[in-house]
Scaffold this motif. Structure first.
Motif, PDB file in Angstrom:
ATOM      1  N   PRO A 157       4.121   0.333  -8.891  1.00 34.37           N
ATOM      2  CA  PRO A 157       3.154  -0.239  -9.825  1.00 34.37           C
ATOM      3  C   PRO A 157       3.808  -1.209 -10.806  1.00 34.37           C
ATOM      4  CG  PRO A 157       2.830   2.131  -9.621  1.00 34.37           C
ATOM      5  CD  PRO A 157       4.108   1.798  -8.892  1.00 34.37           C
TER       6      PRO A 157
ATOM      7  N   VAL B  28      -6.993  -6.854 -12.234  1.00 30.99           N
ATOM      8  CA  VAL B  28      -7.158  -5.475 -11.778  1.00 30.99           C
ATOM      9  C   VAL B  28      -5.770  -4.829 -11.752  1.00 30.99           C
ATOM     10  CG1 VAL B  28      -7.857  -4.033  -9.822  1.00 30.99           C
ATOM     11  CG2 VAL B  28      -9.199  -6.049 -10.423  1.00 30.99           C
ATOM     12  N   ASP B  29      -5.701  -3.558 -12.096  1.00 34.31           N
ATOM     13  CA  ASP B  29      -4.429  -2.835 -12.133  1.00 34.31           C
ATOM     14  C   ASP B  29      -3.997  -2.432 -10.731  1.00 34.31           C
ATOM     15  OD1 ASP B  29      -2.180  -1.496 -13.026  1.00 34.31           O
ATOM     16  OD2 ASP B  29      -3.265   0.313 -13.573  1.00 34.31           O
ATOM     17  N   GLU B  30      -3.764  -3.429  -9.875  1.00 35.62           N
ATOM     18  CA  GLU B  30      -3.354  -3.182  -8.493  1.00 35.62           C
ATOM     19  C   GLU B  30      -2.093  -3.959  -8.137  1.00 35.62           C
ATOM     20  OE1 GLU B  30      -4.639  -1.261  -5.906  1.00 35.62           O
ATOM     21  OE2 GLU B  30      -5.883  -0.293  -7.399  1.00 35.62           O
TER      22      GLU B  30
ATOM     23  N   LYS C  43       0.822  -1.219   0.000  1.00 32.19           N
ATOM     24  CA  LYS C  43       0.000   0.000   0.000  1.00 32.19           C
ATOM     25  C   LYS C  43       0.853   1.264   0.000  1.00 32.19           C
ATOM     26  CE  LYS C  43      -3.515   2.425   2.660  1.00 32.19           C
ATOM     27  NZ  LYS C  43      -4.405   2.388   3.834  1.00 32.19           N
TER      28      LYS C  43
ATOM     29  N   CYS D   6      -0.761  -8.167  -5.179  1.00 29.65           N
ATOM     30  CA  CYS D   6      -1.948  -7.472  -5.678  1.00 29.65           C
ATOM     31  C   CYS D   6      -2.690  -6.872  -4.494  1.00 29.65           C
ATOM     32  CB  CYS D   6      -2.859  -8.432  -6.440  1.00 29.65           C
ATOM     33  SG  CYS D   6      -4.367  -7.636  -7.035  1.00 29.65           S
ATOM     34  N   ARG D   7      -2.902  -5.578  -4.549  1.00 29.74           N
ATOM     35  CA  ARG D   7      -3.610  -4.904  -3.468  1.00 29.74           C
ATOM     36  C   ARG D   7      -5.103  -5.192  -3.507  1.00 29.74           C
ATOM     37  NH1 ARG D   7      -0.260   0.718  -4.014  1.00 29.74           N
ATOM     38  NH2 ARG D   7      -0.999   0.508  -6.137  1.00 29.74           N
ATOM     39  N   ALA D   8      -5.598  -5.742  -4.613  1.00 31.12           N
ATOM     40  CA  ALA D   8      -7.027  -6.036  -4.729  1.00 31.12           C
ATOM     41  C   ALA D   8      -7.368  -7.433  -4.214  1.00 31.12           C
ATOM     42  CB  ALA D   8      -7.482  -5.887  -6.181  1.00 31.12           C
TER      43      ALA D   8
ATOM     44  N   ASP E 262      -1.239  -5.206 -14.319  1.00 32.16           N
ATOM     45  CA  ASP E 262      -2.438  -5.948 -13.952  1.00 32.16           C
ATOM     46  C   ASP E 262      -2.084  -7.229 -13.208  1.00 32.16           C
ATOM     47  OD1 ASP E 262      -3.862  -4.025 -15.280  1.00 32.16           O
ATOM     48  OD2 ASP E 262      -4.266  -5.246 -17.044  1.00 32.16           O
ATOM     49  N   CYS E 263      -2.906  -7.581 -12.249  1.00 31.94           N
ATOM     50  CA  CYS E 263      -2.741  -8.813 -11.494  1.00 31.94           C
ATOM     51  C   CYS E 263      -3.000 -10.009 -12.419  1.00 31.94           C
ATOM     52  CB  CYS E 263      -3.719  -8.838 -10.325  1.00 31.94           C
ATOM     53  SG  CYS E 263      -3.735 -10.392  -9.421  1.00 31.94           S
TER      54      CYS E 263
END
Length: 125
Positions: free
Chosen positions: A46, A55-57, A41, A101-103, A49-50
């Protein structure tokens, strides 16, 4: 000076293949440590994408472990920009790049390498 790079792309591909084919559950590979989530976080870089949730996280987090001394077993998350100062301060480092991945929580070791102070690398030993 960067030395001894180990790349974990083949292991990553095998893990993703196993998840997509149903041999492994996504929960088995989406179980990040709370410290990894915090580092992802606040200092994650960056990375696109995961590979699981698209998702672009996805971010890269660098962890350094001094190779010698009292702090040799204590790692810390650092930014790529702080690596030169960290190696000057702590000496020889083992550097690990982890993608997270943060998502969805996907995380995997990307690479490991040793980082030596410039003066030591120039002298050759």
């Amino acid at each position: 000076m960067r030395m001894g790079r180990v790349d974990y792309r083949m292991a990553r591909r095998a893990t993703l293949r196993d998840v997509r084919s149903g041999l492994r559950a996504p929960a088995d590979v989406c179980d990040p440590h709370p410290e990894l989530l915090r580092a992802a976080k606040w200092i994650g870089e960056p990375a696109g994408d995961c590979p699981l949730c698209d998702v672009d996280e996805l971010v890269h987090v660098l962890y350094v472990f001094p190779r010698y001394g009292k702090t040799a077993r204590r790692g810390q998350a650092v930014t790529r920009e702080s690596l030169p100062a960290t190696v000057r301060k702590l000496g020889d480092l083992a550097v690990y790049t982890v993608e997270a991945c943060r998502a969805c929580g996907w995380n995997h070791l990307v690479e490991k390498y040793d980082l030596l102070p410039r003066r030591r690398a120039v002298r050759g030993g």
